[in-house]
Write an enzyme that holds these catalytic residues in place. Structure first.
Site, PDB file in Angstrom:
ATOM      1  N   ARG A 282      -3.716 -10.096   5.199  1.00 53.92           N
ATOM      2  CA  ARG A 282      -4.040 -10.164   3.994  1.00 53.92           C
ATOM      3  C   ARG A 282      -2.800  -9.610   2.939  1.00 53.92           C
ATOM      4  O   ARG A 282      -2.495  -8.558   3.023  1.00 53.92           O
ATOM      5  CB  ARG A 282      -5.319  -9.327   3.401  1.00 53.92           C
ATOM      6  CG  ARG A 282      -5.838  -9.613   2.084  1.00 53.92           C
ATOM      7  CD  ARG A 282      -7.075  -8.639   1.923  1.00 53.92           C
ATOM      8  NE  ARG A 282      -7.836  -8.501   0.672  1.00 53.92           N
ATOM      9  CZ  ARG A 282      -7.104  -7.676  -0.307  1.00 53.92           C
ATOM     10  NH1 ARG A 282      -6.269  -6.880  -0.027  1.00 53.92           N
ATOM     11  NH2 ARG A 282      -7.758  -7.810  -1.580  1.00 53.92           N
TER      12      ARG A 282
ATOM     13  N   LYS B 108       0.741  -1.231  -0.283  1.00 60.55           N
ATOM     14  CA  LYS B 108      -0.015  -0.028   0.038  1.00 60.55           C
ATOM     15  C   LYS B 108       0.887   1.287  -0.146  1.00 60.55           C
ATOM     16  O   LYS B 108       2.068   1.336   0.398  1.00 60.55           O
ATOM     17  CB  LYS B 108      -1.155  -0.183   1.127  1.00 60.55           C
ATOM     18  CG  LYS B 108      -2.170  -1.031   0.741  1.00 60.55           C
ATOM     19  CD  LYS B 108      -3.255  -0.894   1.653  1.00 60.55           C
ATOM     20  CE  LYS B 108      -4.508  -1.931   1.190  1.00 60.55           C
ATOM     21  NZ  LYS B 108      -5.383  -2.203   2.129  1.00 60.55           N
TER      22      LYS B 108
HETATM   23  N1  HH2 Z   1      -7.480  -3.848   0.884  1.00 67.42           N
HETATM   24  C1  HH2 Z   1      -7.858  -3.807  -0.657  1.00 67.42           C
HETATM   25  C2  HH2 Z   1      -8.919  -4.806  -1.058  1.00 67.42           C
HETATM   26  N2  HH2 Z   1      -9.510  -5.629   0.014  1.00 67.42           N
HETATM   27  N3  HH2 Z   1     -10.047  -6.073   2.240  1.00 67.42           N
HETATM   28  C3  HH2 Z   1      -9.634  -6.072   3.439  1.00 67.42           C
HETATM   29  N4  HH2 Z   1     -10.541  -6.804   4.334  1.00 67.42           N
HETATM   30  N5  HH2 Z   1      -8.710  -5.419   3.998  1.00 67.42           N
HETATM   31  C4  HH2 Z   1      -7.900  -4.566   3.150  1.00 67.42           C
HETATM   32  O1  HH2 Z   1      -6.981  -3.855   3.675  1.00 67.42           O
HETATM   33  C5  HH2 Z   1      -8.387  -4.486   1.713  1.00 67.42           C
HETATM   34  C6  HH2 Z   1      -9.504  -5.452   1.421  1.00 67.42           C
HETATM   35  C7  HH2 Z   1      -6.857  -3.111  -1.472  1.00 67.42           C
HETATM   36  O2  HH2 Z   1      -5.988  -3.914  -1.922  1.00 67.42           O
HETATM   37  P1  HH2 Z   1      -5.880  -4.627  -3.523  1.00 67.42           P
HETATM   38  O3  HH2 Z   1      -6.916  -5.818  -3.290  1.00 67.42           O
HETATM   39  O4  HH2 Z   1      -4.370  -5.245  -3.524  1.00 67.42           O
HETATM   40  O5  HH2 Z   1      -6.059  -3.544  -4.417  1.00 67.42           O
HETATM   41  P2  HH2 Z   1      -7.258  -3.405  -5.272  1.00 67.42           P
HETATM   42  O6  HH2 Z   1      -8.392  -2.819  -4.497  1.00 67.42           O
HETATM   43  O7  HH2 Z   1      -6.893  -2.064  -6.241  1.00 67.42           O
HETATM   44  O8  HH2 Z   1      -7.612  -4.476  -6.181  1.00 67.42           O
END
Ligand code: HH2
Length: 276
Positions: free
Chosen positions: A256, A222
């Site tokens: 995660r 992040k």
């Molecule tokens: N962060 C993201 C998505 N889902 N769910 C939970 N519970 N906690 C988090 O911190 C969280 C989440 C964002 O990260 P990522 O899936 O890598 O990116 P994107 O939303 O651009 O797909």
């Protein structure tokens, strides 16, 4: 401590690793890398081989500024991947806020619903109430990804995120979801500036002490880690592992992550050095 899910009673007596599978064209660190069913499934298999304790499959990028896909498009992205991933022997989570996606995934037998909007879309809570066994993760966010950073305004972020999570968990329990099905997440990067994210990490024990549910946290790749290290999203493995270890050290029970192998190794060493 346990997390009750559809097929698995997940033992949280040691910290667990949730591997991220983004079936999206636009995720902030891996957009487009696993956007076909075949490539996403190959990625699921790889993460399980690397030691992921569970998989989190999502079809919506929630990065700051992103707009949500149509529900039918989100279903088309994630459903075939979830169906196949359910045969891999680990709990499968669907990362969605969309009731149409939840219903379709629940009909297949998905183990966990992970909702960055904490089941606040109309009908979302009803979906998990109807499916008596499914695990849920409720995350703190304000507004919508497209505009959320304009709401990154807190007096005491740790207290305010804690207030939200305590209240939302109570509402979800009152609606009929058993407490052992619920995990909570402070939502790193969601309507928060770097100083808010870092306060949530440095003072995470205050949050853990207030919550009567296990804490999950997602620091992987992040922006705050980019700010601290000066590195691009794909070069934040070491930073992400360090953040995951710090989170576990301060009481998180699920991390995660994108980089499963590195995190699993680091947690083995942490467990030997600092674990019970
Ligand atoms: N962060 C993201 C998505 N889902 N769910 C939970 N519970 N906690 C988090 O911190 C969280 C989440 C964002 O990260 P990522 O899936 O890598 O990116 P994107 O939303 O651009 O797909």
């Amino acid at each position: 401590m346990h997390w009750q899910t559809t097929r698995f009673h997940i033992d949280l007596s040691r910290p667990r690793v949730m591997g991220i599978v983004n079936v999206t064209p636009d995720s902030f660190s891996d957009g487009g890398r696993h956007s076909t069913t075949a490539s996403a499934l190959a990625h699921c298999e790889r993460l399980v081989e690397e030691g992921a304790d569970m998989l989190d499959i999502g079809g919506e990028s929630t990065r700051p500024g992103a707009t949500a896909p149509e529900p039918a498009e989100e279903v088309a992205r994630v459903l075939p991947v979830i169906e196949a991933a359910l045969h891999l022997g680990v709990p499968v989570s669907v990362d969605t806020s969309e009731p149409m996606v939840m219903r379709a995934a629940l009909a297949l037998g998905v183990d966990i619903v992970n909702d960055v909007r904490a089941l606040r879309r109309p009908d979302a809570l009803a979906c998990v109430v109807e499916h008596r066994g499914v695990g849920v993760c409720l995350m703190h966010m304000r507004g919508e990804p497209a505009t959320m950073q304009a709401q990154a305004d807190y007096g005491d972020v740790v207290a305010e995120v804690g207030d939200f999570l305590v209240q939302r968990a109570a509402e979800v329990v009152a609606a009929g979801v058993a407490p052992e099905r619920i995990v909570l997440d402070p939502g790193i990067g969601f309507a928060k500036r770097p100083e808010h994210n870092l306060a949530l990490l440095r003072r995470q024990r205050e949050l853990v002490a207030r919550l009567s549910h296990p804490l999950m946290v997602g620091w992987s790749r992040k922006g705050t880690l980019g700010l601290l290290t000066g590195r691009a999203a794909t070069d934040r493995v070491a930073a992400s592992v360090a953040a995951a270890l710090a989170a576990v050290h301060h009481g998180a029970l699920v991390v995660r992550v994108h980089d499963v192998a590195a995190t699993v190794d680091a947690l083995k060493v942490w467990q030997a050095a600092c674990g019970d």
